[in-house]
Design an enzyme around this catalytic site. Sequence first.
Site, PDB file in Angstrom:
ATOM      1  N   HIS A  51     -25.394  -6.027  25.632  1.00 30.72           N
ATOM      2  CA  HIS A  51     -24.835  -5.395  26.840  1.00 30.72           C
ATOM      3  C   HIS A  51     -25.583  -4.109  27.222  1.00 30.72           C
ATOM      4  O   HIS A  51     -25.381  -3.581  28.325  1.00 30.72           O
ATOM      5  CB  HIS A  51     -23.347  -5.050  26.631  1.00 30.72           C
ATOM      6  CG  HIS A  51     -22.417  -6.203  26.843  1.00 30.72           C
ATOM      7  ND1 HIS A  51     -22.262  -7.218  25.933  1.00 30.72           N
ATOM      8  CD2 HIS A  51     -21.560  -6.488  27.863  1.00 30.72           C
ATOM      9  CE1 HIS A  51     -21.363  -8.081  26.383  1.00 30.72           C
ATOM     10  NE2 HIS A  51     -20.922  -7.677  27.556  1.00 30.72           N
ATOM     11  N   GLY A  52     -26.397  -3.574  26.323  1.00 31.93           N
ATOM     12  CA  GLY A  52     -27.114  -2.326  26.625  1.00 31.93           C
ATOM     13  C   GLY A  52     -26.120  -1.203  26.892  1.00 31.93           C
ATOM     14  O   GLY A  52     -25.051  -1.149  26.271  1.00 31.93           O
ATOM     15  N   GLU A  79      -6.271  -5.839   3.832  1.00 36.30           N
ATOM     16  CA  GLU A  79      -6.104  -6.977   2.915  1.00 36.30           C
ATOM     17  C   GLU A  79      -7.264  -7.064   1.924  1.00 36.30           C
ATOM     18  O   GLU A  79      -7.708  -8.142   1.555  1.00 36.30           O
ATOM     19  CB  GLU A  79      -5.863  -8.279   3.688  1.00 36.30           C
ATOM     20  CG  GLU A  79      -4.536  -8.212   4.445  1.00 36.30           C
ATOM     21  CD  GLU A  79      -4.023  -9.540   4.952  1.00 36.30           C
ATOM     22  OE1 GLU A  79      -4.317 -10.575   4.338  1.00 36.30           O
ATOM     23  OE2 GLU A  79      -3.292  -9.517   5.969  1.00 36.30           O
ATOM     24  N   THR A  96       0.820  -1.221   0.000  1.00 33.30           N
ATOM     25  CA  THR A  96       0.000   0.000   0.000  1.00 33.30           C
ATOM     26  C   THR A  96       0.850   1.265   0.000  1.00 33.30           C
ATOM     27  O   THR A  96       1.895   1.321   0.645  1.00 33.30           O
ATOM     28  CB  THR A  96      -0.927  -0.019   1.233  1.00 33.30           C
ATOM     29  OG1 THR A  96      -1.747  -1.181   1.142  1.00 33.30           O
ATOM     30  CG2 THR A  96      -1.800   1.212   1.317  1.00 33.30           C
ATOM     31  N   GLU A  97       0.354   2.271  -0.735  1.00 26.78           N
ATOM     32  CA  GLU A  97       1.020   3.582  -0.788  1.00 26.78           C
ATOM     33  C   GLU A  97      -0.029   4.671  -0.593  1.00 26.78           C
ATOM     34  O   GLU A  97      -1.226   4.401  -0.698  1.00 26.78           O
ATOM     35  CB  GLU A  97       1.695   3.749  -2.157  1.00 26.78           C
ATOM     36  CG  GLU A  97       2.755   2.694  -2.421  1.00 26.78           C
ATOM     37  CD  GLU A  97       3.480   2.897  -3.740  1.00 26.78           C
ATOM     38  OE1 GLU A  97       3.114   3.818  -4.501  1.00 26.78           O
ATOM     39  OE2 GLU A  97       4.427   2.122  -3.985  1.00 26.78           O
ATOM     40  N   PRO A  98       0.422   5.920  -0.378  1.00 22.72           N
ATOM     41  CA  PRO A  98      -0.555   7.000  -0.204  1.00 22.72           C
ATOM     42  C   PRO A  98      -1.559   7.075  -1.367  1.00 22.72           C
ATOM     43  O   PRO A  98      -2.739   7.319  -1.152  1.00 22.72           O
ATOM     44  CB  PRO A  98       0.308   8.264  -0.138  1.00 22.72           C
ATOM     45  CG  PRO A  98       1.632   7.787   0.375  1.00 22.72           C
ATOM     46  CD  PRO A  98       1.801   6.390  -0.143  1.00 22.72           C
ATOM     47  N   THR A 122       1.931  -2.716   8.551  1.00 24.68           N
ATOM     48  CA  THR A 122       1.851  -3.393   9.848  1.00 24.68           C
ATOM     49  C   THR A 122       3.204  -3.982  10.221  1.00 24.68           C
ATOM     50  O   THR A 122       3.837  -4.657   9.395  1.00 24.68           O
ATOM     51  CB  THR A 122       0.784  -4.512   9.806  1.00 24.68           C
ATOM     52  OG1 THR A 122      -0.455  -3.919   9.425  1.00 24.68           O
ATOM     53  CG2 THR A 122       0.628  -5.190  11.159  1.00 24.68           C
ATOM     54  N   THR A 132     -10.697  -4.343   0.856  1.00 25.04           N
ATOM     55  CA  THR A 132     -11.998  -3.964   1.443  1.00 25.04           C
ATOM     56  C   THR A 132     -13.073  -4.949   0.986  1.00 25.04           C
ATOM     57  O   THR A 132     -12.861  -5.719   0.029  1.00 25.04           O
ATOM     58  CB  THR A 132     -12.413  -2.565   0.944  1.00 25.04           C
ATOM     59  OG1 THR A 132     -12.502  -2.616  -0.497  1.00 25.04           O
ATOM     60  CG2 THR A 132     -11.418  -1.483   1.349  1.00 25.04           C
ATOM     61  N   GLN A 134     -25.309  -4.487  21.717  1.00 27.90           N
ATOM     62  CA  GLN A 134     -26.747  -4.324  21.950  1.00 27.90           C
ATOM     63  C   GLN A 134     -27.191  -5.152  23.162  1.00 27.90           C
ATOM     64  O   GLN A 134     -27.957  -4.688  23.996  1.00 27.90           O
ATOM     65  CB  GLN A 134     -27.506  -4.763  20.688  1.00 27.90           C
ATOM     66  CG  GLN A 134     -28.919  -4.237  20.607  1.00 27.90           C
ATOM     67  CD  GLN A 134     -28.963  -2.714  20.490  1.00 27.90           C
ATOM     68  OE1 GLN A 134     -27.982  -2.074  20.148  1.00 27.90           O
ATOM     69  NE2 GLN A 134     -30.099  -2.136  20.827  1.00 27.90           N
TER      70      GLN A 134
HETATM   71  N1  COS Z   1      -3.355 -14.598  -8.370  1.00 27.26           N
HETATM   72  C1  COS Z   1      -2.474 -14.482  -9.398  1.00 27.26           C
HETATM   73  N2  COS Z   1      -2.535 -13.483 -10.330  1.00 27.26           N
HETATM   74  C2  COS Z   1      -3.525 -12.587 -10.205  1.00 27.26           C
HETATM   75  C3  COS Z   1      -4.485 -12.655  -9.170  1.00 27.26           C
HETATM   76  C4  COS Z   1      -4.380 -13.712  -8.238  1.00 27.26           C
HETATM   77  N3  COS Z   1      -5.251 -13.832  -7.222  1.00 27.26           N
HETATM   78  N4  COS Z   1      -5.332 -11.621  -9.302  1.00 27.26           N
HETATM   79  C5  COS Z   1      -4.947 -10.943 -10.387  1.00 27.26           C
HETATM   80  N5  COS Z   1      -3.855 -11.534 -10.931  1.00 27.26           N
HETATM   81  C6  COS Z   1      -3.149 -11.136 -12.148  1.00 27.26           C
HETATM   82  C7  COS Z   1      -4.132 -11.041 -13.322  1.00 27.26           C
HETATM   83  O1  COS Z   1      -4.275 -12.295 -13.955  1.00 27.26           O
HETATM   84  C8  COS Z   1      -3.471 -10.019 -14.234  1.00 27.26           C
HETATM   85  O2  COS Z   1      -2.465 -10.662 -14.977  1.00 27.26           O
HETATM   86  P1  COS Z   1      -1.963 -10.104 -16.410  1.00 27.26           P
HETATM   87  O3  COS Z   1      -1.075  -8.942 -16.105  1.00 27.26           O
HETATM   88  O4  COS Z   1      -1.197 -11.249 -16.958  1.00 27.26           O
HETATM   89  O5  COS Z   1      -3.181  -9.749 -17.186  1.00 27.26           O
HETATM   90  C9  COS Z   1      -2.795  -9.074 -13.237  1.00 27.26           C
HETATM   91  O6  COS Z   1      -2.653  -9.803 -11.998  1.00 27.26           O
HETATM   92  C10 COS Z   1      -3.603  -7.841 -12.963  1.00 27.26           C
HETATM   93  O7  COS Z   1      -4.863  -8.271 -12.533  1.00 27.26           O
HETATM   94  P2  COS Z   1      -6.162  -7.367 -12.682  1.00 27.26           P
HETATM   95  O8  COS Z   1      -6.247  -6.850 -14.088  1.00 27.26           O
HETATM   96  O9  COS Z   1      -7.307  -8.105 -12.125  1.00 27.26           O
HETATM   97  O10 COS Z   1      -5.714  -6.150 -11.743  1.00 27.26           O
HETATM   98  P3  COS Z   1      -6.494  -4.885 -11.287  1.00 27.26           P
HETATM   99  O11 COS Z   1      -5.522  -3.776 -11.270  1.00 27.26           O
HETATM  100  O12 COS Z   1      -7.756  -4.690 -12.064  1.00 27.26           O
HETATM  101  O13 COS Z   1      -6.899  -5.162  -9.749  1.00 27.26           O
HETATM  102  C11 COS Z   1      -7.377  -6.153  -7.663  1.00 27.26           C
HETATM  103  C12 COS Z   1      -6.892  -6.331  -9.096  1.00 27.26           C
HETATM  104  C13 COS Z   1      -8.366  -5.027  -7.496  1.00 27.26           C
HETATM  105  C14 COS Z   1      -8.044  -7.455  -7.297  1.00 27.26           C
HETATM  106  C15 COS Z   1      -6.127  -5.933  -6.803  1.00 27.26           C
HETATM  107  O14 COS Z   1      -5.542  -4.676  -7.112  1.00 27.26           O
HETATM  108  C16 COS Z   1      -6.408  -5.997  -5.332  1.00 27.26           C
HETATM  109  O15 COS Z   1      -6.498  -7.091  -4.761  1.00 27.26           O
HETATM  110  N6  COS Z   1      -6.519  -4.840  -4.675  1.00 27.26           N
HETATM  111  C17 COS Z   1      -6.613  -4.783  -3.240  1.00 27.26           C
HETATM  112  C18 COS Z   1      -5.240  -4.734  -2.690  1.00 27.26           C
HETATM  113  C19 COS Z   1      -5.248  -5.075  -1.252  1.00 27.26           C
HETATM  114  O16 COS Z   1      -5.816  -6.065  -0.827  1.00 27.26           O
HETATM  115  N7  COS Z   1      -4.578  -4.259  -0.498  1.00 27.26           N
HETATM  116  C20 COS Z   1      -4.483  -4.484   0.879  1.00 27.26           C
HETATM  117  C21 COS Z   1      -3.160  -4.015   1.316  1.00 27.26           C
HETATM  118  S1  COS Z   1      -2.103  -5.255   1.695  1.00 27.26           S
HETATM  119  S2  COS Z   1      -2.482  -5.470   3.613  1.00 27.26           S
END
Ligand code: COS
Length: 384
Positions: free
Chosen positions: A339-340, A364, A125-127, A157, A366, A337
């Site tokens: 526990h009131g 991880e 994660t970044e800003p 974390t 939303t 609830q």
């Molecule tokens: N396992 C392996 N590869 C995966 C995957 C998975 N579960 N999910 C996606 N990929 C791959 C895709 O196949 C795609 O591959 P190609 O580059 O070959 O096409 C690539 O990763 C990008 O996937 P996608 O197009 O689905 O990416 P998006 O940018 O649209 O977003 C989400 C994917 C939204 C699911 C992802 O950014 C995400 O999980 N975001 C939340 C992040 C998070 O949980 N942060 C919490 C902080 S860490 S505590």
Amino acid sequence: MALDVETFALMKDAVTRFVKEKLIPAEDVVEETNDVPEAIIEEMRELGLFGLSIPEEFGGLGLNMSQECEIVHELCKASLAFRSVIGTTVGIGSQGLVMTGTEAQKQQYLPRLASGEIISSFCLTEPEAGSDAASLRTVAIKDGDDYVLNGTKRYITNALRAGMLTVMARTDPAKKGASGISAFLVDPKTPGITISKADDKMGQRGTKTSDVIFEDARVPASALLGGREGQGFYTAMKVLDRGRLHLSSVSTGIAERMLAEALAYAVERKQFGTAIGEFQLVQALLADSQTELFAGTAMTLDAARKYDKEEDISMLAACCKMFTTEAAGRIADRAVQIHGGAGYMSEYKIERFYRDVRLLRLYEGTTQIQQLVIARNMLKTYAN
Ligand code: COS
């Protein structure tokens, strides 16, 4: 990879006792000091908790995912700060290394992670890059035999406790999406790395999150995870799939605790001349919570067993994470609830847990990201 049934039963028993005899009595100290006492962390090392998911050949316990979920559920019957101390080392901080690290990288870090000598953190994660993780801007530019890292990571974390950071950074800034991202195993003491003070949060006191800032931080090429550029995002996604099962067990564990607190209160508290648990409206609150707890626990174990059989559980992990974290929120609300007015007072632990579990629906991924992962998987399956 799994611990044999008998040894696992002993391990689980030991954790149950540890929670009851050591962790629950220390909850108020954690709340007051906003930290987990070192003596407790030492006992966690002795119990092998840092090495739950690390293969036995590197000194860990080598639990499979179903076993890890069972242990995490037990552990999370106490304040979530305790699990957080081991959480990143057992889960997102180390699993990229276990899955894709070179033999030399595994030898370098895994034994020390397994023993709890060092703790790991996961820096994604970044800003400006939270849910949209693939848009991250931190760069790692090759310079001779090194990579030079620049950028800021947010809400990391255990960064303040860490001896190893798994850092996702863009090695190919020309590629904007996922394929330009690589992962690095970084020593936080590297010159050019600053770890900010711990963030102030709504709850989960005793857990530590902070910014990690890279300013021309130079790491050797051997720090590139798996020795391959462009794999970092895919590794992060696989690590998060697994992490979402782990977090589902965090949610069911603390939900069980909250429900136990609510049930005890319902039996003990008398109004209109009788225990409030005798009233059907209170019984409905208890029954709904018990049902959701059972459903969440069962679905998590089912998905974990499928993970152990090497089935693709991306969608199921998202289903579990969404259901169990949302259910934990509802169970917390019903427990308050029941526990009131007492449920709003700090003297009772339920108001603390109510705040603590709010985070589960955010980190991880939303709930909305889980919905997106679930629906995308459904559409993909339909199209094929
Ligand atoms: N396992 C392996 N590869 C995966 C995957 C998975 N579960 N999910 C996606 N990929 C791959 C895709 O196949 C795609 O591959 P190609 O580059 O070959 O096409 C690539 O990763 C990008 O996937 P996608 O197009 O689905 O990416 P998006 O940018 O649209 O977003 C989400 C994917 C939204 C699911 C992802 O950014 C995400 O999980 N975001 C939340 C992040 C998070 O949980 N942060 C919490 C902080 S860490 S505590």
